[in-house]
Design a protein around this motif. Structure first.
Motif: not given
Length: 99
Positions: A26, A19, A6, A8-10
């Motif tokens: 990243k 994760n 999945q 994720i736009d952190n």
């Protein structure tokens, strides 16, 4: 292509990430208006050579395309991926030579 992880736009950390069970893969970025600079890609050592980095880049490029952003790939790993997959060159800022 199937997504195994999945994306994720952190935004707080300014990175797209997966994760993973043992760490985070990243791509660090800088956003400026409609442009996004991908600056650094990192995959935990335990996951190197397993395609995680390539999947992370592919999903990130799909996200960039969906958002209509212009890409400036400063990370050599991202630039190499685009060179190997020229269908993504359309996202890159005109005048930047990927090869």
């Amino acid at each position: 292509m199937e997504n195994k992880h999945q994306l994720i736009d952190n935004a707080e950390a300014k990175q797209f990430q997966f994760n993973l069970e043992n760490g985070i893969a990243k791509i660090e970025y800088i956003k400026a208006k409609e442009k996004i600079y991908l600056t650094h890609t990192e995959v935990p050592q335990a996951y190197e050579g397993k395609g995680i980095g390539s999947e992370l880049i592919r999903q990130t490029l799909e996200h960039i395309k969906e958002q209509g952003w212009t890409l400036i790939p400063l990370c050599p790993f991202v630039a190499m991926y685009i060179k190997r997959h020229p269908e993504w060159k359309e996202l890159v800022l005109k005048g930047i030579n990927i090869g």
